[in-house]
Design an enzyme around this catalytic site. Structure first.
Site, PDB file in Angstrom:
ATOM      1  N   LYS A 190     -31.044  42.206  -5.209  1.00  0.00           N
ATOM      2  CA  LYS A 190     -31.735  41.799  -3.979  1.00  0.00           C
ATOM      3  C   LYS A 190     -31.006  40.638  -3.321  1.00  0.00           C
ATOM      4  O   LYS A 190     -30.801  40.615  -2.116  1.00  0.00           O
ATOM      5  CB  LYS A 190     -33.175  41.410  -4.308  1.00  0.00           C
ATOM      6  N   GLN A 191     -30.631  39.635  -4.125  1.00  0.00           N
ATOM      7  CA  GLN A 191     -29.772  38.558  -3.638  1.00  0.00           C
ATOM      8  C   GLN A 191     -28.881  38.100  -4.772  1.00  0.00           C
ATOM      9  O   GLN A 191     -29.230  38.221  -5.942  1.00  0.00           O
ATOM     10  CB  GLN A 191     -30.578  37.406  -3.065  1.00  0.00           C
ATOM     11  N   GLU A 202     -34.664  39.020  -7.621  1.00  0.00           N
ATOM     12  CA  GLU A 202     -35.949  39.513  -8.115  1.00  0.00           C
ATOM     13  C   GLU A 202     -35.930  41.012  -8.425  1.00  0.00           C
ATOM     14  O   GLU A 202     -36.964  41.577  -8.768  1.00  0.00           O
ATOM     15  CB  GLU A 202     -37.046  39.180  -7.110  1.00  0.00           C
ATOM     16  N   TRP A 223     -38.549  27.550  -3.632  1.00  0.00           N
ATOM     17  CA  TRP A 223     -37.281  26.925  -4.015  1.00  0.00           C
ATOM     18  C   TRP A 223     -36.275  26.897  -2.878  1.00  0.00           C
ATOM     19  O   TRP A 223     -35.379  26.055  -2.841  1.00  0.00           O
ATOM     20  CB  TRP A 223     -36.652  27.703  -5.183  1.00  0.00           C
ATOM     21  N   ASP A 224     -36.413  27.827  -1.927  1.00  0.00           N
ATOM     22  CA  ASP A 224     -35.364  27.975  -0.926  1.00  0.00           C
ATOM     23  C   ASP A 224     -35.300  26.784   0.027  1.00  0.00           C
ATOM     24  O   ASP A 224     -34.276  26.559   0.672  1.00  0.00           O
ATOM     25  CB  ASP A 224     -35.516  29.284  -0.144  1.00  0.00           C
TER      26      ASP A 224
END
Length: 845
Positions: A638-639, A526, A397-398
């Site tokens: 995590k993000q 995640e 997706w990034d």
């Protein structure tokens, strides 16, 4: 992740001098040779070659890669369940054509042990040419200057050119150059199989298993290992001096051919010898060179791959590619490359005034983004580009969220190509949705060939947001280019099928008023999986649904004939569009009135808070030292899901909401993801935290140059490299382009310590140069008729004859960031007090 000292340069400037247009190395790599091979990689989006030495002997991780060329293997699940991914995919190295070994007499140049009087390696960002220059004192005490050059062409996607120039400095010498193309992957597989048969090699693993019952922790960011011979030889041929090798990947059935040819010049006679086998082809050139004269060997290599054509037919294509290249000659090819790069930088450069060390790193990252995607037509953008096989060469997706915005504003045809590739995946995405009991289409979380390759459904398939990420990138491209034809002809089906998926995945629940909920999903963070009403997912799904509604109704209004074809093609029912609109309007967007923040999901704020300040540095990244179930029990990130959503859909949140959410989630974020700093830098700049924004920007800037995540040896982090542009243009440039904001807007936030920032954006065919200094914003048209841009709340028409200069009001700059201490002690809605804690033990303690 290593934490960077904000006041120190993270690079050894004796080894890597500051140069705004080059990455230059002044001594051979030793301990970090694999990382250096990544940094000095060259590529064009179709073909990539790691920065190995031409001698080949000392390559620690050799690799030449062709985008999309992969092998497949069965995914074995210890416990099976319905709908699990079945077939894995792995990008595999293609035969290596870079080897050009030099012998002086019978003495080989072997860099790790060579007596070097001079050494320099340069990646020229203005030409994409990698040059290495050494002066070697041979064991016979004579000096030889050796210059090697390597280029992967941006104008001829299938072509690589290598050049070797050898000049004796102390007398006449006998010189031999052995040029080889070799299928390394099967040679390495055979070696691994031999080593696996050695019982003594099992001892360290057994000891590790006994000392650490959970077993050695495999790094999920690395590629998987194929345990069988991969490339089956199907062709070996020569035509004149051009040699070609052909292969078929054993399981995937993909075919490949590589062809090589040479131009050799010297001031004396040249003798040649050649030898071919199914896995290697060698040409040997010998001459007696006078002191001061130069032996020059130019090697042309061409690669072609296919899912259906025979390798013999691909070999013919290779010969044509090489024939055309030799007609132009190496000097002509270099001129083509330089002209292409000049055009690229004219569209894409971002300049930081007075900071050459930052400028060098900015251009390094932007250039690697170009190398990952420019010639990727018919393929996606691998997470590590073509600089290594980290993440197995998969597309995620990034690419849509962190890479395509750069291209949509600088080289939009690349975005169009990437989105067109997603369109070709739609049939497989429909099948995948059906496979997991859904309507519409579900794009794979990680893939090469369009099929889901993630064996971890909680962190893979459950990330349904990939559908909305693709739709977001599509509509950003359409808005910035005005390319409605692509939307209505090629991409409308993707919007329809992704909207159908959301309408089926979610459900309405009435509690005074309708609310549309989406349960059982994972957001980008995640460290929290399979949750209900994840904010990022719901915000992006709402945008996807609204875009689909607007696109379908617009097509019906403006192009009724194409609308009728689309309705027939996707079997659109009369009531579907109204359902999507209702779901979007009723989307549940969680908000906690007590803490006055948006929860990451409906249960996130009920968890205990991970005490990050007291977590040992050796326990990061958490994913390598704690069981996932331990991590899932905590508020630890995590993000940043929420912060990213509020950047991408900035117009849907107030400034106060963004500030409160940023202040809450920032102390909970580990930085374990190389992507997290993108949104953190952008939102810190918007809110007014200068130091925090610059700190996160530096994290992005040096992810690979300083190897802060300790996995650059597997390849460049392409999404974080794209995030460098986003942090500069969206963050410090203040660009916003979401639909709710009403078009392209600029609210610059130039850091106090910077003199100025200049960048370019192309909006519907007009390239605008934006120059920022303190107290001044200047807009001028470099190409195109002109456009309208909103700056600091006022719209301006900028045209070639009418530049715009603005003196904005000073922006408030905030003081120190809140810390975890500012969260601790707050009272939740249920009356409990937020208290940080740590798990009882980690893998290290």
């Amino acid at each position: 992740m290593d934490t960077l000292d904000p006041d120190a340069d993270p690079l050894d400037r004796m080894r890597y001098p500051v140069d705004p247009w080059e990455l230059r190395e002044t001594e051979p790599p030793v301990a970090d040779a694999r990382t250096a091979e990544t940094l000095f990689a060259v590529g064009n989006g179709y073909l990539g070659i790691r920065g190995t030495s031409p001698e080949g002997h000392d390559a620690t991780s050799p690799g030449s890669y062709v985008n999309g060329f992969h092998e497949t293997y069965p995914i074995h699940h210890a416990e099976e369940a319905y709908g699990f991914a079945r077939v894995g995919q792995e990008m595999i190295p293609v035969p290596d054509a870079t080897v050009m070994r030099l012998y002086v007499g019978d003495e080989p140049l072997h860099l790790p042990v060579a007596d070097l009087e001079a050494y320099e390696r340069r990646l020229d960002l203005r030409s994409g040419i990698l040059t290495r220059t050494v002066v070697w004192r041979t064991p016979s005490k004579v000096r030889v200057r050796v210059v090697s050059r390597r280029m992967v062409s941006f104008t001829r996607p299938h072509l690589a050119v290598m050049e070797l120039e050898v000049t004796p400095l102390d007398g006449d010498l006998g010189l031999t150059v052995v040029s080889t193309v070799v299928n390394r992957i099967d040679a390495q597989t055979a070696l691994a199989e031999d080593e696996a048969g050695d019982a003594s090699l099992a001892t360290p693993l057994q000891a590790e298993l006994e000392s650490h019952p959970a077993g050695p922790v495999p790094d999920p960011r690395k590629s998987s290992k194929l345990g069988a011979h991969v490339l089956v030889s199907t062709h070996l041929g020569s035509e004149g001096t051009c040699t070609s090798l052909g292969y078929r990947a054993a399981a995937s059935g993909m075919t490949l051919a590589v062809g090589v040819d040479h131009d050799v010049t010297a001031d004396g006679p040249i003798s040649q010898y050649h030898e071919e086998s199914p896995d290697a082809a060698t040409r040997e050139f010998r001459t007696r060179a006078r002191s001061g004269s130069t032996l020059r060997v130019v090697k042309y290599a061409a690669y072609h791959t296919s899912r259906s054509s025979a390798s013999s037919e691909l070999a013919q294509r290779c010969r044509r590619t090489i024939h055309d290249a030799r007609d132009v000659g190496v000097d002509g090819l270099v001129a083509e490359q330089r002209a292409w790069c000049e055009g690229f930088w004219a569209r894409s450069d971002v300049e930081i005034a007075g900071r050459p060390e930052l400028q060098q790193a900015v251009r390094f990252n932007i250039f690697h983004v170009a190398q990952a995607a420019m010639c990727s037509a018919g393929h996606g953008i691998p997470a590590k580009g073509l600089t290594g096989n980290g993440y197995s060469g998969h597309y995620f997706w990034d690419g849509e969220v962190y890479v395509l915005p750069f291209f949509s504003y600088t080289t939009p045809e690349v975005s169009r190509s990437a989105l067109r590739f997603r369109c070709t995946m739609l049939p497989a995405a429909r099948r995948r949705a059906h496979e997991i009991n859904m309507s519409g289409a579900l794009f794979p979380w990680r893939t090469i060939n369009g099929h889901e390759a993630s064996a971890n459904y909680a962190q893979g398939t459950a990330q349904y947001h990939i559908d909305a990420d693709i739709a977001y990138a599509l509509m950003l491209y359409v808005r910035t280019t005005g390319d409605r034809d692509f939307l209505t002809r090629d991409a409308i089906d993707m919007l329809v099928e992704t909207a159908r998926m959301w309408a089926d995945l979610g459900f309405f629940r009435t509690d005074g008023q309708d609310a549309f909920h989406i349960h059982g999903v994972t957001g980008p963070d995640e460290y929290t999986t399979v949750v209900d009403d994840n904010l990022y997912t719901n915000i992006m799904a709402r945008g996807n649904l609204r875009d689909a509604v607007a696109a379908v109704r617009g097509l019906r209004r403006d192009r009724p004939e194409q609308y009728a074809r689309m309705v027939k093609r996707v079997v659109l029912k009369p009531d579907e569009v109204a359902l999507w609109e209702h779901a979007a309007d009723a989307m549940a967007i969680p908000y906690d009135e007590q803490l006055q923040v948006h929860p990451q999901d409906d249960r996130f704020l009920t968890k205990e808070v991970w005490d990050l300040p007291h977590t040992s540095a050796s326990d990061f990244p958490l994913l390598l030292h704690y069981h996932p179930l331990v991590i899932y029990r905590f508020q630890v990130i995590k993000q940043t899901d929420v912060v990213l959503a509020e950047f991408l859909h900035s117009g849907e949140f107030t400034a106060e909401e963004k500030a409160r959410d940023f202040h809450y989630y920032e102390p909970l974020t580990t930085g374990d993801s190389s992507l997290s700093a993108v949104a953190q830098a952008i939102m810190a700049a918007e809110i007014g935290h200068d130091a925090e924004a610059v700190g996160h920007f530096r994290e992005l800037l040096f992810v690979d140059l300083a190897d802060t995540h300790h996995n650059t040896d597997d390849g460049i982090h392409i999404a974080s490299a794209g995030g460098v542009w986003s942090a500069l243009v969206y963050g410090f440039g203040g660009l916003r382009d979401d639909p709710a904001g009403g078009g392209v807007r600029l609210e610059p936030r130039l850091p106090a310590a910077w003199e100025g920032l200049t960048f370019r954006i192309t909006v519907q065919g007009t390239r605008v140069r934006v120059e920022l200094t303190h107290g001044r914003i200047a807009l001028s048209v470099e190409e195109g008729p002109g456009t309208r841009i909103e700056v600091c709340g006022t719209s301006y028409d900028v045209s070639p004859d009418s530049p715009v200069v603005i003196s904005p009001q000073p922006r408030e700059r905030l003081g120190e960031m809140p810390t975890l201490d500012d969260i601790v002690g707050q009272v939740r809605a249920d009356g409990t007090v937020i208290t940080p804690r740590l798990p009882s033990r980690s893998a290290h303690h």
